[in-house]
Scaffold this active site. Structure first.
Site, PDB file in Angstrom:
ATOM      1  N   PHE A  47       0.825  -1.213   0.000  1.00 47.67           N
ATOM      2  CA  PHE A  47       0.000   0.000   0.000  1.00 47.67           C
ATOM      3  C   PHE A  47       0.859   1.263   0.000  1.00 47.67           C
ATOM      4  O   PHE A  47       0.623   2.185  -0.780  1.00 47.67           O
ATOM      5  CB  PHE A  47      -0.917   0.003   1.235  1.00 47.67           C
ATOM      6  CG  PHE A  47      -2.103  -0.907   1.102  1.00 47.67           C
ATOM      7  CD1 PHE A  47      -3.157  -0.578   0.264  1.00 47.67           C
ATOM      8  CD2 PHE A  47      -2.168  -2.087   1.813  1.00 47.67           C
ATOM      9  CE1 PHE A  47      -4.256  -1.411   0.142  1.00 47.67           C
ATOM     10  CE2 PHE A  47      -3.261  -2.936   1.709  1.00 47.67           C
ATOM     11  CZ  PHE A  47      -4.312  -2.597   0.864  1.00 47.67           C
ATOM     12  N   VAL A  96      15.584  -6.625  -0.339  1.00 52.41           N
ATOM     13  CA  VAL A  96      16.602  -5.765   0.278  1.00 52.41           C
ATOM     14  C   VAL A  96      16.951  -6.356   1.637  1.00 52.41           C
ATOM     15  O   VAL A  96      16.061  -6.696   2.422  1.00 52.41           O
ATOM     16  CB  VAL A  96      16.080  -4.319   0.410  1.00 52.41           C
ATOM     17  CG1 VAL A  96      17.002  -3.491   1.302  1.00 52.41           C
ATOM     18  CG2 VAL A  96      15.964  -3.687  -0.962  1.00 52.41           C
ATOM     19  N   GLU A 113     -13.103 -11.518  11.208  1.00 51.55           N
ATOM     20  CA  GLU A 113     -13.566 -11.753   9.825  1.00 51.55           C
ATOM     21  C   GLU A 113     -13.387 -13.217   9.430  1.00 51.55           C
ATOM     22  O   GLU A 113     -14.273 -13.833   8.825  1.00 51.55           O
ATOM     23  CB  GLU A 113     -12.813 -10.828   8.860  1.00 51.55           C
ATOM     24  CG  GLU A 113     -13.152  -9.369   9.113  1.00 51.55           C
ATOM     25  CD  GLU A 113     -12.506  -8.375   8.162  1.00 51.55           C
ATOM     26  OE1 GLU A 113     -13.020  -7.267   8.053  1.00 51.55           O
ATOM     27  OE2 GLU A 113     -11.486  -8.701   7.535  1.00 51.55           O
ATOM     28  N   ASP A 126       3.403   0.276   7.856  1.00 51.85           N
ATOM     29  CA  ASP A 126       3.491  -0.596   9.043  1.00 51.85           C
ATOM     30  C   ASP A 126       4.878  -0.631   9.676  1.00 51.85           C
ATOM     31  O   ASP A 126       5.027  -1.023  10.830  1.00 51.85           O
ATOM     32  CB  ASP A 126       3.146  -2.041   8.655  1.00 51.85           C
ATOM     33  CG  ASP A 126       1.659  -2.272   8.577  1.00 51.85           C
ATOM     34  OD1 ASP A 126       0.897  -1.290   8.697  1.00 51.85           O
ATOM     35  OD2 ASP A 126       1.243  -3.436   8.394  1.00 51.85           O
ATOM     36  N   ALA A 130      -4.114   0.191   6.307  1.00 48.30           N
ATOM     37  CA  ALA A 130      -3.813   0.521   4.918  1.00 48.30           C
ATOM     38  C   ALA A 130      -3.850   2.038   4.667  1.00 48.30           C
ATOM     39  O   ALA A 130      -2.987   2.577   3.970  1.00 48.30           O
ATOM     40  CB  ALA A 130      -4.803  -0.202   4.004  1.00 48.30           C
ATOM     41  N   GLN A 131      -4.836   2.725   5.250  1.00 43.70           N
ATOM     42  CA  GLN A 131      -4.963   4.161   4.981  1.00 43.70           C
ATOM     43  C   GLN A 131      -3.750   4.951   5.464  1.00 43.70           C
ATOM     44  O   GLN A 131      -3.333   5.906   4.821  1.00 43.70           O
ATOM     45  CB  GLN A 131      -6.241   4.703   5.644  1.00 43.70           C
ATOM     46  CG  GLN A 131      -7.465   4.639   4.746  1.00 43.70           C
ATOM     47  CD  GLN A 131      -7.258   5.361   3.426  1.00 43.70           C
ATOM     48  OE1 GLN A 131      -6.675   6.436   3.345  1.00 43.70           O
ATOM     49  NE2 GLN A 131      -7.723   4.752   2.348  1.00 43.70           N
TER      50      GLN A 131
HETATM   51  C1  LIG Z   1      -4.986 -10.318   6.812  1.00 45.13           C
HETATM   52  C2  LIG Z   1      -4.895  -8.810   6.883  1.00 45.13           C
HETATM   53  C3  LIG Z   1      -6.056  -8.062   6.800  1.00 45.13           C
HETATM   54  C4  LIG Z   1      -5.989  -6.682   6.879  1.00 45.13           C
HETATM   55  N1  LIG Z   1      -7.143  -5.954   6.781  1.00 45.13           N
HETATM   56  C5  LIG Z   1      -7.092  -4.611   6.799  1.00 45.13           C
HETATM   57  C6  LIG Z   1      -8.270  -3.839   6.620  1.00 45.13           C
HETATM   58  O1  LIG Z   1      -9.364  -4.378   6.465  1.00 45.13           O
HETATM   59  N2  LIG Z   1      -8.143  -2.481   6.611  1.00 45.13           N
HETATM   60  C7  LIG Z   1      -6.935  -1.869   6.774  1.00 45.13           C
HETATM   61  O2  LIG Z   1      -6.863  -0.641   6.740  1.00 45.13           O
HETATM   62  N3  LIG Z   1      -5.810  -2.564   6.949  1.00 45.13           N
HETATM   63  C8  LIG Z   1      -5.856  -3.916   6.967  1.00 45.13           C
HETATM   64  N4  LIG Z   1      -4.706  -4.644   7.140  1.00 45.13           N
HETATM   65  C9  LIG Z   1      -3.448  -3.934   7.402  1.00 45.13           C
HETATM   66  C10 LIG Z   1      -2.864  -3.390   6.113  1.00 45.13           C
HETATM   67  O3  LIG Z   1      -2.872  -4.382   5.121  1.00 45.13           O
HETATM   68  C11 LIG Z   1      -1.452  -2.898   6.372  1.00 45.13           C
HETATM   69  O4  LIG Z   1      -1.525  -1.884   7.352  1.00 45.13           O
HETATM   70  C12 LIG Z   1      -0.824  -2.357   5.097  1.00 45.13           C
HETATM   71  O5  LIG Z   1      -0.649  -3.386   4.164  1.00 45.13           O
HETATM   72  C13 LIG Z   1       0.527  -1.699   5.384  1.00 45.13           C
HETATM   73  O6  LIG Z   1       1.051  -1.242   4.175  1.00 45.13           O
HETATM   74  P1  LIG Z   1       2.625  -1.233   3.939  1.00 45.13           P
HETATM   75  O7  LIG Z   1       2.841  -0.578   2.624  1.00 45.13           O
HETATM   76  O8  LIG Z   1       3.299  -0.696   5.134  1.00 45.13           O
HETATM   77  O9  LIG Z   1       3.014  -2.763   3.875  1.00 45.13           O
HETATM   78  P2  LIG Z   1       2.512  -3.896   2.870  1.00 45.13           P
HETATM   79  O10 LIG Z   1       1.271  -3.496   2.178  1.00 45.13           O
HETATM   80  O11 LIG Z   1       2.506  -5.144   3.659  1.00 45.13           O
HETATM   81  O12 LIG Z   1       3.667  -3.953   1.787  1.00 45.13           O
HETATM   82  C14 LIG Z   1       4.977  -4.326   2.112  1.00 45.13           C
HETATM   83  C15 LIG Z   1       5.656  -4.751   0.825  1.00 45.13           C
HETATM   84  O13 LIG Z   1       7.044  -4.801   1.040  1.00 45.13           O
HETATM   85  C16 LIG Z   1       7.557  -5.975   0.472  1.00 45.13           C
HETATM   86  N5  LIG Z   1       8.768  -6.297   1.228  1.00 45.13           N
HETATM   87  C17 LIG Z   1       8.856  -6.592   2.537  1.00 45.13           C
HETATM   88  N6  LIG Z   1      10.138  -6.765   2.896  1.00 45.13           N
HETATM   89  C18 LIG Z   1      10.873  -6.586   1.781  1.00 45.13           C
HETATM   90  C19 LIG Z   1      12.272  -6.627   1.509  1.00 45.13           C
HETATM   91  N7  LIG Z   1      13.150  -6.887   2.468  1.00 45.13           N
HETATM   92  N8  LIG Z   1      12.689  -6.393   0.253  1.00 45.13           N
HETATM   93  C20 LIG Z   1      11.802  -6.139  -0.730  1.00 45.13           C
HETATM   94  N9  LIG Z   1      10.473  -6.087  -0.524  1.00 45.13           N
HETATM   95  C21 LIG Z   1      10.013  -6.289   0.710  1.00 45.13           C
HETATM   96  C22 LIG Z   1       6.449  -6.990   0.606  1.00 45.13           C
HETATM   97  O14 LIG Z   1       6.585  -8.020  -0.341  1.00 45.13           O
HETATM   98  C23 LIG Z   1       5.224  -6.125   0.361  1.00 45.13           C
HETATM   99  O15 LIG Z   1       4.867  -6.080  -0.999  1.00 45.13           O
HETATM  100  C24 LIG Z   1      -4.741  -6.034   7.060  1.00 45.13           C
HETATM  101  C25 LIG Z   1      -3.570  -6.788   7.137  1.00 45.13           C
HETATM  102  C26 LIG Z   1      -3.651  -8.182   7.048  1.00 45.13           C
HETATM  103  C27 LIG Z   1      -2.384  -8.991   7.119  1.00 45.13           C
END
Ligand SMILES: Cc1cc2nc3c(=O)[nH]c(=O)nc-3n(C[C@H](O)[C@H](O)[C@H](O)COP(=O)(O)OP(=O)(O)OC[C@H]3O[C@@H](n4cnc5c(N)ncnc54)[C@H](O)[C@@H]3O)c2cc1C
Length: 471
Positions: free
Chosen positions: A15, A80, A176, A305, A320-321
């Site tokens: 996200f 990474v 859920e 996160d 996500a937001q």
């Molecule tokens: C089952 C589940 C349900 C959820 N439901 C909700 C919901 O209903 N509403 C809501 O708001 N939030 C929800 N969340 C939380 C939300 O998905 C996260 O807060 C959000 O994805 C965080 O975004 P991000 O970009 O920080 O990380 P992510 O979206 O997790 O993206 C991280 C990315 O980094 C990549 N990555 C990680 N480490 C490395 C590395 N070392 N090298 C290269 N790439 C790497 C991963 O492959 C991934 O693509 C849910 C989470 C889960 C697990």
């Protein structure tokens, strides 16, 4: 791409990372987005893949495809594992090379989180978590295999243990998923299995806290609990799980025998804080400044996160937001710096609200700082509309919408496939098992004398054929 323009390296195409890349689409810069997976996953619908309603490909998109029209952006598949913040390089391990250095002028780390077993990593073998597509497919395999085993088990006294599903953690994912498993049992098991009595099945949701959905207000959380109980979920609060092993779980000294335990309790951030050697919170999230950069390094941003930032005296939630808004902010800040403009005002999260679905046709929702609260069908329609809107591609929106309508009308699931599992390879007949007993020639008996994985605690998920299966 020309060499004399700044390079922005974004690590993570979830996200946060994707929002940052999109915010930089008109910037005169070379953007390199690195992810260890080739796809972006819509995690809020993972539980529907785990319960066979949707297929993995309905909630995920190749990152390359998502950014194909963004000419200033290159996508690299790689992981990474280290950052040299003084030399301004990240080190990437890709398909066939280790530690390839990639230089940057600006770095955005958006590497998300993974599940945390709160120091009990030994639980992982028996209780998979739900974070990526492979996890969802593994949970689906595990749940569907439990139904298959129960159908093949002629001793009804064992059905209850085979059909007991325990979910550890009553946050949104646990709520859920438990509601969806309860619905799966009521609909699919009733119509497709002959020997299993759905009344014997148990779905148990366990949490050490005093209520479900603790991030919601008390009355909304009560409504969710009531709905879960109506769906047949046993909600057990106030006692954390003490033990998880090949036989099930122990809660408040009581053993619950279960073939299927799923971990939905906690998350821990990626090791970005260790790569950078900077201040983190207790969980390991990088403490960022109000412009989302790391202290002393205005060129390094950490979002989503894997970062922590206080707003109005409280840390922002891992949702996500937050990740999307932070990714967008980091991208826009870099764009302004490239253009020589002044920085944006400090980051401020705009909270659009919270929602969770509790079985088909029922959701809870609160918005406008909890001033507006809804539960029931209307909230579910809002949930469905918002989730469709946030799927990464139009074809996924259409496909998921049609699947929901189809499943609602026919009760047919999108993908109830058990993949990477061949019963004959894993369950050899016992040497003394007579052939006719195995085939049930007499009295409709199926499988007397056959030992299944249930009798062999301690075998890993992979051995049980529960490994990644992305169909
Ligand atoms: C089952 C589940 C349900 C959820 N439901 C909700 C919901 O209903 N509403 C809501 O708001 N939030 C929800 N969340 C939380 C939300 O998905 C996260 O807060 C959000 O994805 C965080 O975004 P991000 O970009 O920080 O990380 P992510 O979206 O997790 O993206 C991280 C990315 O980094 C990549 N990555 C990680 N480490 C490395 C590395 N070392 N090298 C290269 N790439 C790497 C991963 O492959 C991934 O693509 C849910 C989470 C889960 C697990």
């Amino acid at each position: 791409m020309p060499e004399n323009i700044p390079r922005v390296v974004i690590v993570g195409g979830g996200f946060g990372g994707l929002a940052a890349a999109k915010a930089l689409r008109h910037t005169r810069a070379q953007i390199v987005l690195i992810d260890r997976n080739n796809h972006n996953v819509f995690q809020p619908l993972l539980y529907q893949v785990a319960t066979a309603v949707l297929t993995p490909s309905q909630i995920a998109s190749p990152i390359r495809e998502l950014l194909r029209n963004q000419k200033n952006t290159m996508v690299l598949l790689g992981e990474v594992r280290a950052v040299d913040k003084d030399g301004k390089r990240v080190f990437v391990t890709n398909v066939d090379r280790e530690g390839v250095p990639i230089e940057y002028d600006y770095l955005i780390l958006a590497t998300g989180s993974t599940h945390s077993y709160f120091g009990h990593d030994e639980f992982e073998e028996f209780a998979p978590g739900l974070k990526g597509l492979a996890d969802a497919a593994a949970v689906r395999n595990k749940a569907l295999l439990a139904f298959e085993q129960a159908e093949a088990e002629e001793n009804p006294s064992r059905h209850r243990d085979l059909l007991t599903f325990v979910l550890v953690g009553a946050g949104p994912t646990g709520v859920e998923l438990s509601a969806a498993i309860a619905s799966l049992i009521r609909k699919t098991v009733r119509s497709e299995f002959r020997r299993i009595d759905p009344a014997l099945a148990r779905v148990v949701l366990v949490d050490g806290g005093d209520r479900v959905l603790r991030s919601f207000s008390e009355d909304v959380s009560q409504a969710a609990k009531k709905r879960l109980e109506k769906l047949g979920v046993e909600v057990r609060l106030g006692h954390p799980v003490e033990l998880i092993d090949g036989h099930g779980v122990v809660v408040a000294g009581e053993r619950i025998l279960s073939k299927t335990v799923i971990w939905t309790a906690g998350v821990e951030p990626s090791p970005a804080g260790k790569w950078l050697g900077v201040e983190t919170d207790r969980a390991g999230r990088v403490r960022v400044q109000k412009d989302l950069t790391v202290s002393g390094h205005p060129e390094i941003f950490v979002v989503g996160d894997t970062a922590t930032l206080d707003q109005d005296g409280k840390p922002l939630p891992g949702v996500a937001q937050v990740a999307i808004q932070q990714g967008r902010y980091a991208g826009r800040t870099i764009q302004r710096r490239v253009l020589g403009k002044s920085d944006l005002r400090p980051f401020r999260y705009f909270d659009k609200g919270n929602m969770a679905v509790v079985g088909a046709g029922f959701a809870v929702l609160e918005t406008f700082k909890s001033r507006i609260r809804m539960k029931g069908l209307l909230a579910w329609l809002a949930w469905a509309g918002i989730h469709l809107q946030f799927l990464a591609q139009a074809n996924l929106r259409v496909s998921v919408f049609l699947q929901w309508v189809w499943t609602g009308l026919t009760r047919e699931l999108g993908s109830a496939l058990i993949v990477n599992f061949h019963a004959s390879e894993r369950r050899k007949p016992m040497p003394d098992a007579p052939h006719d007993a195995i085939l049930g020639k007499s009295g409709g008996s199926l499988g007397t004398g056959i030992k299944g994985p249930y009798d062999q605690p301690g075998r890993s998920g992979q051995e049980r054929g529960l490994g990644p299966a992305l169909t």
